[in-house]
Design a protein around this motif. Sequence first.
Motif, PDB file in Angstrom:
ATOM      1  N   LEU A 251       0.931  -1.147   0.047  1.00 47.26           N
ATOM      2  CA  LEU A 251       0.144  -0.097   0.052  1.00 47.26           C
ATOM      3  C   LEU A 251       1.031   1.448   0.080  1.00 47.26           C
ATOM      4  CD1 LEU A 251      -2.521   1.416  -0.031  1.00 47.26           C
ATOM      5  CD2 LEU A 251      -2.641   1.153   2.613  1.00 47.26           C
ATOM      6  N   LEU A 252       1.850   1.347   1.037  1.00 48.68           N
ATOM      7  CA  LEU A 252       2.627   2.551   0.726  1.00 48.68           C
ATOM      8  C   LEU A 252       3.492   2.422  -0.456  1.00 48.68           C
ATOM      9  CD1 LEU A 252       4.519   2.200   4.591  1.00 48.68           C
ATOM     10  CD2 LEU A 252       2.415   3.228   3.691  1.00 48.68           C
ATOM     11  N   ARG A 253       3.837   1.407  -1.072  1.00 51.18           N
ATOM     12  CA  ARG A 253       4.483   1.499  -2.369  1.00 51.18           C
ATOM     13  C   ARG A 253       3.771   2.134  -3.425  1.00 51.18           C
ATOM     14  NH1 ARG A 253       5.048  -4.092  -4.161  1.00 51.18           N
ATOM     15  NH2 ARG A 253       5.838  -4.165  -2.009  1.00 51.18           N
ATOM     16  N   ALA A 254       2.379   1.730  -3.412  1.00 53.23           N
ATOM     17  CA  ALA A 254       1.366   2.288  -4.474  1.00 53.23           C
ATOM     18  C   ALA A 254       1.184   3.537  -4.423  1.00 53.23           C
ATOM     19  CB  ALA A 254       0.108   1.304  -4.230  1.00 53.23           C
ATOM     20  N   GLN A 255       0.874   3.942  -2.779  1.00 53.55           N
ATOM     21  CA  GLN A 255       0.735   5.322  -2.815  1.00 53.55           C
ATOM     22  C   GLN A 255       1.786   6.437  -3.249  1.00 53.55           C
ATOM     23  OE1 GLN A 255      -2.419   4.986   0.932  1.00 53.55           O
ATOM     24  NE2 GLN A 255      -0.453   5.306   1.468  1.00 53.55           N
ATOM     25  N   TYR A 256       3.191   5.684  -3.027  1.00 57.41           N
ATOM     26  CA  TYR A 256       4.128   6.540  -3.294  1.00 57.41           C
ATOM     27  C   TYR A 256       4.324   6.646  -4.827  1.00 57.41           C
ATOM     28  CZ  TYR A 256       9.151   7.276  -4.491  1.00 57.41           C
ATOM     29  OH  TYR A 256      10.501   7.931  -4.621  1.00 57.41           O
ATOM     30  N   LEU A 257       4.049   5.623  -5.548  1.00 58.32           N
ATOM     31  CA  LEU A 257       4.163   5.573  -7.100  1.00 58.32           C
ATOM     32  C   LEU A 257       3.105   6.499  -7.624  1.00 58.32           C
ATOM     33  CD1 LEU A 257       4.462   1.790  -7.767  1.00 58.32           C
ATOM     34  CD2 LEU A 257       6.007   3.525  -8.128  1.00 58.32           C
ATOM     35  N   LEU A 258       1.928   6.607  -6.947  1.00 58.14           N
ATOM     36  CA  LEU A 258       0.860   7.324  -7.549  1.00 58.14           C
ATOM     37  C   LEU A 258       1.234   8.760  -7.360  1.00 58.14           C
ATOM     38  CD1 LEU A 258      -2.211   5.626  -6.650  1.00 58.14           C
ATOM     39  CD2 LEU A 258      -1.564   5.789  -9.048  1.00 58.14           C
ATOM     40  N   ARG A 259       1.601   9.239  -6.215  1.00 60.77           N
ATOM     41  CA  ARG A 259       1.838  10.387  -5.437  1.00 60.77           C
ATOM     42  C   ARG A 259       3.231  10.957  -6.319  1.00 60.77           C
ATOM     43  NH1 ARG A 259       2.606   9.545  -0.874  1.00 60.77           N
ATOM     44  NH2 ARG A 259       4.922   9.655  -0.616  1.00 60.77           N
ATOM     45  N   GLU A 260       4.405  10.358  -6.466  1.00 63.26           N
ATOM     46  CA  GLU A 260       5.541  10.847  -6.796  1.00 63.26           C
ATOM     47  C   GLU A 260       5.887  10.678  -8.383  1.00 63.26           C
ATOM     48  OE1 GLU A 260       7.538  12.604  -5.026  1.00 63.26           O
ATOM     49  OE2 GLU A 260       6.244  12.241  -3.121  1.00 63.26           O
ATOM     50  N   MET A 261       5.237   9.848  -9.012  1.00 63.15           N
ATOM     51  CA  MET A 261       5.234   9.417 -10.269  1.00 63.15           C
ATOM     52  C   MET A 261       4.282  10.003 -11.300  1.00 63.15           C
ATOM     53  SD  MET A 261       8.262   8.068 -10.081  1.00 63.15           S
ATOM     54  CE  MET A 261       9.187   7.444  -8.765  1.00 63.15           C
ATOM     55  N   HIS A 262       3.116  10.134 -10.620  1.00 58.99           N
ATOM     56  CA  HIS A 262       1.716  10.517 -11.565  1.00 58.99           C
ATOM     57  C   HIS A 262       1.077  11.526 -10.752  1.00 58.99           C
ATOM     58  CE1 HIS A 262       2.760   6.661 -13.774  1.00 58.99           C
ATOM     59  NE2 HIS A 262       2.884   6.223 -12.664  1.00 58.99           N
ATOM     60  N   ASP A 263       1.514  12.154  -9.782  1.00 60.81           N
ATOM     61  CA  ASP A 263       0.889  13.065  -9.137  1.00 60.81           C
ATOM     62  C   ASP A 263      -0.482  13.152  -8.745  1.00 60.81           C
ATOM     63  OD1 ASP A 263       1.087  15.895  -8.267  1.00 60.81           O
ATOM     64  OD2 ASP A 263       0.525  16.935 -10.107  1.00 60.81           O
ATOM     65  N   ILE A 264      -0.853  11.936  -8.109  1.00 59.84           N
ATOM     66  CA  ILE A 264      -2.231  11.499  -7.763  1.00 59.84           C
ATOM     67  C   ILE A 264      -1.853  11.120  -6.242  1.00 59.84           C
ATOM     68  CG2 ILE A 264      -3.985   9.828  -7.732  1.00 59.84           C
ATOM     69  CD1 ILE A 264      -3.125   9.486 -10.597  1.00 59.84           C
ATOM     70  N   ASP A 265      -2.360  12.024  -5.368  1.00 55.59           N
ATOM     71  CA  ASP A 265      -2.383  11.880  -3.964  1.00 55.59           C
ATOM     72  C   ASP A 265      -3.571  11.430  -3.387  1.00 55.59           C
ATOM     73  OD1 ASP A 265      -1.585  11.776  -1.049  1.00 55.59           O
ATOM     74  OD2 ASP A 265      -0.984  13.812  -0.992  1.00 55.59           O
TER      75      ASP A 265
END
Length: 274
Positions: free
Chosen positions: A159-173
């Motif tokens: 979950l932390l990994r997915a949230q990081y990818l969405l936030r940092e790589m795709h600007d979705i928080d």
Amino acid sequence: MASSIRPQSLLRRLSVAASSRSPVAARRSFSAKNRNACILCRFSNATPARSLATYHAPTQQTRFASTSSSPKEEVDGISSPVAGAPDITNYYTIFPKTLPGGPPPGSPFEISVGDLRREFLQLQGLTHPDKYPSGAAKQRAEALSARINEAYRTLYDPLLRAQYLLREMHDIDVTAEDGASKHALDPETLMEVMEVQETIEEVGADPAAESTIAQLKKENDGRVADCVKTLGEAFDRGDIETARQECVRLRFWYSVGEGLREWEPGHTEIRLVH
């Protein structure tokens, strides 16, 4: 704040519950002082996860430099104190042996946690702050060690990994304060969560309730595993919208799992955090 949520108010409040920080995340959080301490000194033999359903993501994490930064450049005030220190451009570049292709789809979403831990221990051995005398070099080592710690904890947990990818790589928080409105849970999953709540109310005072709760825990672990699988497949094929939806769903199942673990005999409500 935790509250007991009944079915009649669950629909209105669940979106808030899943978008905030859980007791587990709070217990696992580090103070500003402790974040600079080496994880080897504090958790020498510990692993960061007991099971997929145990962890919840922090509501906010520090944003780091983009992947365009040079590994030789200073990132967020951190410069490499020793030769052989990792590229701290992002969490994936810190672990080049485990994740040579970088973030998905360059590397699979699924990570070998054994390989990740081995590389983490090697890096911490290299950058351990105790190797440096007091002063600027030690401060840089402490900051670098803290960055490696945070990257490891984040990548270890799906979950932390997915949230990081969405936030940092795709600007979705999905953890933002307005996440409940921007990233609402789908109605089908919401109904499943309400069914769990209703089952607990029905059996909560029954002498045989513990066996029912144990079955609910098992079912929820299965939901988490299925959700992680679908989430990973979405990231691997570059389907970010599906990944976002599954990440929101996974946050709810983590929250339900935590509520079930905190259940005690005689309770007729599931405790969710909001």
